[in-house]
Write a protein that holds these residues in place. Structure first.
Motif, PDB file in Angstrom:
ATOM      1  N   ASP A   1      40.437  31.480  16.459  1.00  0.00           N
ATOM      2  CA  ASP A   1      39.344  32.444  16.444  1.00  0.00           C
ATOM      3  C   ASP A   1      39.113  33.046  17.824  1.00  0.00           C
ATOM      4  O   ASP A   1      38.777  34.232  17.946  1.00  0.00           O
ATOM      5  CB  ASP A   1      38.057  31.779  15.953  1.00  0.00           C
ATOM      6  N   MET A   2      39.270  32.254  18.871  1.00  0.00           N
ATOM      7  CA  MET A   2      39.082  32.768  20.231  1.00  0.00           C
ATOM      8  C   MET A   2      40.067  33.895  20.520  1.00  0.00           C
ATOM      9  O   MET A   2      39.694  34.945  21.064  1.00  0.00           O
ATOM     10  CB  MET A   2      39.261  31.650  21.248  1.00  0.00           C
ATOM     11  N   LEU A   3      41.309  33.700  20.133  1.00  0.00           N
ATOM     12  CA  LEU A   3      42.321  34.715  20.415  1.00  0.00           C
ATOM     13  C   LEU A   3      42.147  35.937  19.524  1.00  0.00           C
ATOM     14  O   LEU A   3      42.429  37.058  19.944  1.00  0.00           O
ATOM     15  CB  LEU A   3      43.713  34.112  20.257  1.00  0.00           C
ATOM     16  N   GLU A   4      41.677  35.733  18.289  1.00  0.00           N
ATOM     17  CA  GLU A   4      41.368  36.883  17.439  1.00  0.00           C
ATOM     18  C   GLU A   4      40.229  37.700  18.034  1.00  0.00           C
ATOM     19  O   GLU A   4      40.272  38.942  18.032  1.00  0.00           O
ATOM     20  CB  GLU A   4      41.000  36.407  16.030  1.00  0.00           C
ATOM     21  N   ALA A   5      39.209  37.017  18.541  1.00  0.00           N
ATOM     22  CA  ALA A   5      38.092  37.726  19.163  1.00  0.00           C
ATOM     23  C   ALA A   5      38.541  38.438  20.437  1.00  0.00           C
ATOM     24  O   ALA A   5      38.133  39.579  20.707  1.00  0.00           O
ATOM     25  CB  ALA A   5      36.961  36.742  19.467  1.00  0.00           C
ATOM     26  N   ALA A   6      39.380  37.783  21.236  1.00  0.00           N
ATOM     27  CA  ALA A   6      39.879  38.410  22.462  1.00  0.00           C
ATOM     28  C   ALA A   6      40.736  39.632  22.133  1.00  0.00           C
ATOM     29  O   ALA A   6      40.650  40.669  22.812  1.00  0.00           O
ATOM     30  CB  ALA A   6      40.682  37.391  23.268  1.00  0.00           C
TER      31      ALA A   6
ATOM     32  N   PHE B   1      51.199  28.123  23.290  1.00  0.00           N
ATOM     33  CA  PHE B   1      50.655  29.201  22.474  1.00  0.00           C
ATOM     34  C   PHE B   1      51.749  30.182  22.060  1.00  0.00           C
ATOM     35  O   PHE B   1      51.767  30.673  20.925  1.00  0.00           O
ATOM     36  CB  PHE B   1      49.560  29.945  23.240  1.00  0.00           C
ATOM     37  N   LEU B   2      52.646  30.489  22.974  1.00  0.00           N
ATOM     38  CA  LEU B   2      53.722  31.443  22.662  1.00  0.00           C
ATOM     39  C   LEU B   2      54.670  30.899  21.609  1.00  0.00           C
ATOM     40  O   LEU B   2      55.203  31.645  20.786  1.00  0.00           O
ATOM     41  CB  LEU B   2      54.502  31.777  23.935  1.00  0.00           C
ATOM     42  N   ILE B   3      54.913  29.601  21.641  1.00  0.00           N
ATOM     43  CA  ILE B   3      55.839  28.994  20.686  1.00  0.00           C
ATOM     44  C   ILE B   3      55.190  28.824  19.319  1.00  0.00           C
ATOM     45  O   ILE B   3      55.830  28.968  18.282  1.00  0.00           O
ATOM     46  CB  ILE B   3      56.332  27.636  21.234  1.00  0.00           C
ATOM     47  N   SER B   4      53.900  28.537  19.310  1.00  0.00           N
ATOM     48  CA  SER B   4      53.212  28.270  18.054  1.00  0.00           C
ATOM     49  C   SER B   4      53.018  29.551  17.250  1.00  0.00           C
ATOM     50  O   SER B   4      52.845  30.639  17.805  1.00  0.00           O
ATOM     51  CB  SER B   4      51.852  27.623  18.344  1.00  0.00           C
ATOM     52  N   SER B   5      53.034  29.412  15.938  1.00  0.00           N
ATOM     53  CA  SER B   5      52.764  30.536  15.043  1.00  0.00           C
ATOM     54  C   SER B   5      51.371  30.452  14.440  1.00  0.00           C
ATOM     55  O   SER B   5      51.047  31.182  13.508  1.00  0.00           O
ATOM     56  CB  SER B   5      53.798  30.563  13.911  1.00  0.00           C
ATOM     57  N   GLU B   6      50.526  29.584  14.958  1.00  0.00           N
ATOM     58  CA  GLU B   6      49.211  29.360  14.373  1.00  0.00           C
ATOM     59  C   GLU B   6      48.143  30.292  14.914  1.00  0.00           C
ATOM     60  O   GLU B   6      47.028  30.307  14.414  1.00  0.00           O
ATOM     61  CB  GLU B   6      48.783  27.901  14.602  1.00  0.00           C
ATOM     62  N   THR B   7      48.448  31.049  15.965  1.00  0.00           N
ATOM     63  CA  THR B   7      47.487  31.986  16.530  1.00  0.00           C
ATOM     64  C   THR B   7      48.178  33.328  16.768  1.00  0.00           C
ATOM     65  O   THR B   7      49.390  33.453  16.630  1.00  0.00           O
ATOM     66  CB  THR B   7      46.913  31.478  17.870  1.00  0.00           C
ATOM     67  N   CYS B   8      47.367  34.317  17.144  1.00  0.00           N
ATOM     68  CA  CYS B   8      47.903  35.646  17.449  1.00  0.00           C
ATOM     69  C   CYS B   8      48.143  35.799  18.942  1.00  0.00           C
ATOM     70  O   CYS B   8      48.088  36.925  19.468  1.00  0.00           O
ATOM     71  CB  CYS B   8      46.941  36.718  16.942  1.00  0.00           C
ATOM     72  N   PHE B   9      48.401  34.696  19.653  1.00  0.00           N
ATOM     73  CA  PHE B   9      48.481  34.761  21.100  1.00  0.00           C
ATOM     74  C   PHE B   9      49.608  35.674  21.575  1.00  0.00           C
ATOM     75  O   PHE B   9      49.450  36.395  22.567  1.00  0.00           O
ATOM     76  CB  PHE B   9      48.679  33.361  21.687  1.00  0.00           C
ATOM     77  N   LEU B  10      50.744  35.655  20.918  1.00  0.00           N
ATOM     78  CA  LEU B  10      51.872  36.476  21.354  1.00  0.00           C
ATOM     79  C   LEU B  10      51.477  37.954  21.398  1.00  0.00           C
ATOM     80  O   LEU B  10      51.691  38.637  22.405  1.00  0.00           O
ATOM     81  CB  LEU B  10      53.067  36.273  20.429  1.00  0.00           C
ATOM     82  N   GLU B  11      50.886  38.434  20.319  1.00  0.00           N
ATOM     83  CA  GLU B  11      50.490  39.841  20.274  1.00  0.00           C
ATOM     84  C   GLU B  11      49.411  40.137  21.316  1.00  0.00           C
ATOM     85  O   GLU B  11      49.460  41.161  22.008  1.00  0.00           O
ATOM     86  CB  GLU B  11      49.981  40.181  18.870  1.00  0.00           C
ATOM     87  N   TYR B  12      48.441  39.239  21.434  1.00  0.00           N
ATOM     88  CA  TYR B  12      47.375  39.435  22.416  1.00  0.00           C
ATOM     89  C   TYR B  12      47.928  39.435  23.843  1.00  0.00           C
ATOM     90  O   TYR B  12      47.575  40.291  24.664  1.00  0.00           O
ATOM     91  CB  TYR B  12      46.323  38.334  22.255  1.00  0.00           C
ATOM     92  N   PHE B  13      48.806  38.501  24.142  1.00  0.00           N
ATOM     93  CA  PHE B  13      49.329  38.351  25.494  1.00  0.00           C
ATOM     94  C   PHE B  13      50.151  39.578  25.893  1.00  0.00           C
ATOM     95  O   PHE B  13      50.052  40.076  27.025  1.00  0.00           O
ATOM     96  CB  PHE B  13      50.174  37.082  25.574  1.00  0.00           C
ATOM     97  N   VAL B  14      50.956  40.078  24.991  1.00  0.00           N
ATOM     98  CA  VAL B  14      51.771  41.252  25.291  1.00  0.00           C
ATOM     99  C   VAL B  14      50.874  42.459  25.555  1.00  0.00           C
ATOM    100  O   VAL B  14      51.101  43.243  26.499  1.00  0.00           O
ATOM    101  CB  VAL B  14      52.751  41.533  24.136  1.00  0.00           C
ATOM    102  N   ARG B  15      49.855  42.623  24.742  1.00  0.00           N
ATOM    103  CA  ARG B  15      48.945  43.758  24.943  1.00  0.00           C
ATOM    104  C   ARG B  15      48.227  43.636  26.288  1.00  0.00           C
ATOM    105  O   ARG B  15      48.012  44.645  26.980  1.00  0.00           O
ATOM    106  CB  ARG B  15      47.934  43.831  23.801  1.00  0.00           C
TER     107      ARG B  15
END
Length: 754
Positions: free
Chosen positions: A443-448, A507-521
């Motif tokens: 949820d934190m990464l979705e909000a970010a 976070f980058l390896i895991s598929s449980e969050t949207c961190f990859l998309e957030y981090f790239v943006r």
């Protein structure tokens, strides 16, 4: 009765083992056909079973006809209930064995024949639905489970649904009533759809389409009837609570089938066409856990995560496009914002009894720390920020967006303020996000990500309007005042993880969050907005050294007391003072030879800022050691195998990453020649080594946060490179590494310009 039960028990043991049945099929049917309810409470079919010698011979029993006068009526009724429960259990196990691939073909064929004969009885479904009215709740529940499995069996075997079942549903769902049949009807519908989702070998779409077609219009009628109820007019609110919970689960499955299976039924759009009905439930004087379920359900809908527990497989290929989905999401977001504007957040009761395992009360004498319901805080916050993001992506007016953002973020921060430490507001409003979502990574990464989407949308609008410099400065101040500046949010995130690059790698390896998309943006934004990032880093350092400093006041000096260029020069001058130190061959080698996440600064040379509330603690030892030595190859292999199965959403994020960064050009350049020297030199093991540098005494103060951030990126790039070199990274990180290299080049270019 005793003989009848013993025969059933023997049959149950055989079916449980998956053993083949050798004798007359009709004899088994008469034992399994429930006779509940009956006038005397006895299984009426038991007398017929006395004429089935084949079954008696196999079970080595001789069941006799029951006599109602042979025992007391109460005792007879209890025995009849036990018999009915055992009959239902045998039927359930038999259907489960039919659906299992482990059952032998011969046994499966006999089980299928028996069940089909049972279903040919026109009143079989009616007998099960009659059990819903039983005072024995266990019997009612078992009847609902058995009926759900039999309905699913019909669908799998392409047997037409019985008219009695369809009529039962239409009668009970035509309007809401307080009888128990409504709850069991909803439970059965939900259970059937769950079975369809769990099946990995059948055409889910076709089966679900066959199931929903006769009931499509009925769902909308019940939706309108249920949510139009007034609690004051109900005699027993517990019954409507049960109906609400089961219907909410059914709604989630219907929406999940729309997203994952590509079905397009009107019943799947009911919630989006009339979301105010569901939002209104949150304002009812009803138990807090019901409100919590509804808020989480709406949050899942906005994030398109409905049914994620059941729909773990990839989205069906060549799925027909849902032309209404984006419009429905926008309508839901507008409804949420309208409800918040009408005071929805004020109706949420965040204080309450602490949650206990199993829903029990806290035992007397047990210490329990008082505090708010963080589940509600997180869900409500994400609900609002995601709704703003969805609305703004479809809004063209920068002025309108700014007014809405000011209005709703003020509402959200006012809602959160009583439940967070007062110092959050005295230090920095942007800290609200990391504080609220500290215990919920996804949820934190979705909000970010949503807050960054808002920021980028407004940025584009201001750039398109070619706003004056002064207006841009006011807008930058606005981003901090309303708690959605992406640089601040990312820096607070890094501080929470103690600038640990291995956490970012996880976070980058895991598929449980949207961190990859957030981090790239964020990395793309960082490349474009480097000067502002350095300015904010300097303000963070000031804030760390003096808790009483108000960051909003500091940010207002972006265009007055100092410029971003001056900040960059002072920072890079501090970094440039280390250029004569021993350099590493590559980031990868440096990351392998240094302790992770530690920035060694001489305490004898520089006055270390006093530790404050925002200062990150020293990171604990990582759960996974991403060492580059050969000894770590086994660990890395295990890591890769544990994370090799990426979900379709994660794969889509990886593809977005490649598209956003671009993969054109010489890919050999990205594969992956690390720089000949790092942005930051390797610190000597001798603490006094820094004392020989020529940096001024305030170097740490100027370069603290930015130094640790880029250092973290450096270590992350080295770890990714090592894993990719051994073919252990779960996807192609070329685009991500390209961004990290571009950030490195920006740092080096700025240093060379000094």
């Amino acid at each position: 009765m005793e003989d009848f039960l013993e025969v059933l028990e023997q049959l149950y043991k055989k079916v449980l083992r998956g053993a083949a049945l050798e004798h007359d099929t009709q004899g088994y049917v008469c034992y399994l056909n429930p006779a509940w309810p009956d006038q005397d409470g006895s299984p009426a079919s038991s007398s017929a079973c006395a004429d089935s010698p084949g079954v008696r011979g196999e079970c080595q029993q001789s069941p006799a006809a029951l006599s109602p006068t042979s025992t007391a009526p109460v005792g007879l009724k209890i025995r009849a209930q036990e018999t009915a429960l055992l009959q239902l259990t045998v039927v359930q196990v038999m259907v489960t064995r039919i659906l299992s691939v482990e059952t032998a073909f011969r046994a499966k064929q006999r089980y299928r024949e028996i069940v089909k004969i049972l279903l040919q009885s026109s009143d079989f479904d009616s007998k099960l639905t009659c059990m819903f009215q039983s005072s024995d709740k266990l019997l009612s529940h078992m009847a609902a489970k058995c009926l759900a499995l039999l309905l699913y069996f019909r669908l799998k075997e392409k047997i037409t649904l019985s008219n009695s079942w369809i009529t039962f549903c239409q009668r009970n769902l035509c309007e809401y009533s307080e009888n128990e049949e409504v709850v069991y009807c909803l439970y059965t519908l939900t259970a059937v759809i769950k079975e369809i989702f769990k099946d990995t070998r059948s055409q889910k779409t076709e089966i679900l389409k066959q199931f929903l077609t006769p009931l499509d219009a009925t769902f909308e009628v019940f939706y309108n009837s249920l949510f139009s109820q007034h609690l004051a007019n109900l005699q027993d609110t517990s019954k409507i609570v049960n109906s609400l919970i089961y219907f909410l689960e059914l709604l989630e499955l219907l929406i999940a089938s729309r997203i994952h299976l590509g079905l397009h039924f009107p019943c799947q759009r009911i919630f989006f066409l009339k979301p105010s009905c569901v939002l209104h439930v949150i304002t009812w004087l009803i138990q807090a856990f019901v409100k919590r379920k509804f808020i989480i359900f709406i949050k899942k809908c906005l994030l398109r995560k409905v049914g994620e527990d059941l729909c773990r497989g990839p989205v069906a290929a060549f799925m027909p496009p849902d032309e209404h989905l984006d419009g429905d999401m926008l309508a839901l977001a507008d409804a949420v914002l309208q409800a918040v504007g009408s005071g929805l957040l004020k109706t949420l009761s965040v204080h309450g009894k602490p949650s206990c395992f199993g829903g029990g009360e806290v035992q007397p004498g047990c210490e329990c720390l008082p505090g708010p319901d963080h589940v509600i805080l997180r869900a409500a916050s994400l609900l609002l920020i995601k709704s703003l993001d969805i609305k703004f992506q479809n809004c063209a007016s920068a002025k309108e967006m700014k007014v809405d953002l000011q209005r709703f973020m003020s509402e959200l921060l006012a809602f959160l303020k009583p439940h967070l430490e007062p110092s959050v507001w005295s230090q920095h409003p942007c800290e609200w996000l990391s504080r609220v979502f500290i215990e919920q990574d996804d949820d934190m990464l979705e909000a970010a990500k949503a807050s960054m989407g808002i920021f980028l949308k407004l940025s584009r609008e201001y750039e398109a309007a070619e706003s004056l410099t002064q207006e841009k400065e006011l807008w930058h101040h606005h981003t901090h005042e309303n708690g959605y500046n992406p640089h601040c949010i990312f820096l607070f995130f890094l501080k929470n993880i103690a600038f640990d690059s291995t956490v970012l790698l996880d976070f980058l390896i895991s598929s449980e969050t949207c961190f990859l998309e957030y981090f790239v943006r964020y990395l793309k934004l960082l490349l474009q907005d480097w000067g502002t990032f350095l300015t904010i880093c300097k303000d963070f350092d000031v804030m760390d050294s003096n808790e009483s400093t108000n960051i909003c006041g500091c940010i207002s000096s972006l265009g007055h007391d100092r410029s971003s260029n001056q900040t960059e020069i002072s920072l890079l001058a501090a970094l440039g003072s280390h250029r004569n130190a021993p350099a590493r061959d590559s980031w990868a080698a440096g990351a392998a030879s240094e302790p992770q996440n530690l920035v060694v600064i001489s305490p004898e040379t520089h006055a270390t800022p006093p530790a404050s509330r925002l200062s990150s603690p020293q990171p604990s030892q990582s759960l996974v050691d991403y060492d580059s030595s050969d000894d770590s190859e086994v660990e890395s292999t295990d890591l890769c195998s544990a994370n090799s199965k990426q979900t379709s959403l994660h794969q889509e994020a990886v593809k977005k990453t490649q598209d956003m960064v671009g993969t054109s050009g010489d890919e050999k350049e990205l594969n992956l020649e690390l720089p000949s020297r790092p942005v930051f030199p390797k610190e000597s093991n001798t603490p006094s080594s820094v004392a020989h540098d020529t940096a001024p005494d305030n170097t740490v103060h100027e370069a603290g946060i930015s130094y640790r951030t880029v250092k973290c990126f450096e270590q992350l790039q080295g770890a990714i490179y090592r894993l990719q070199k051994k073919n252990l990274f779960p996807y192609n990180p070329t685009a991500l590494l390209k961004l990290l290299k571009q950030i490195e080049a920006k740092c080096n270019k700025s240093m060379n310009a000094l």
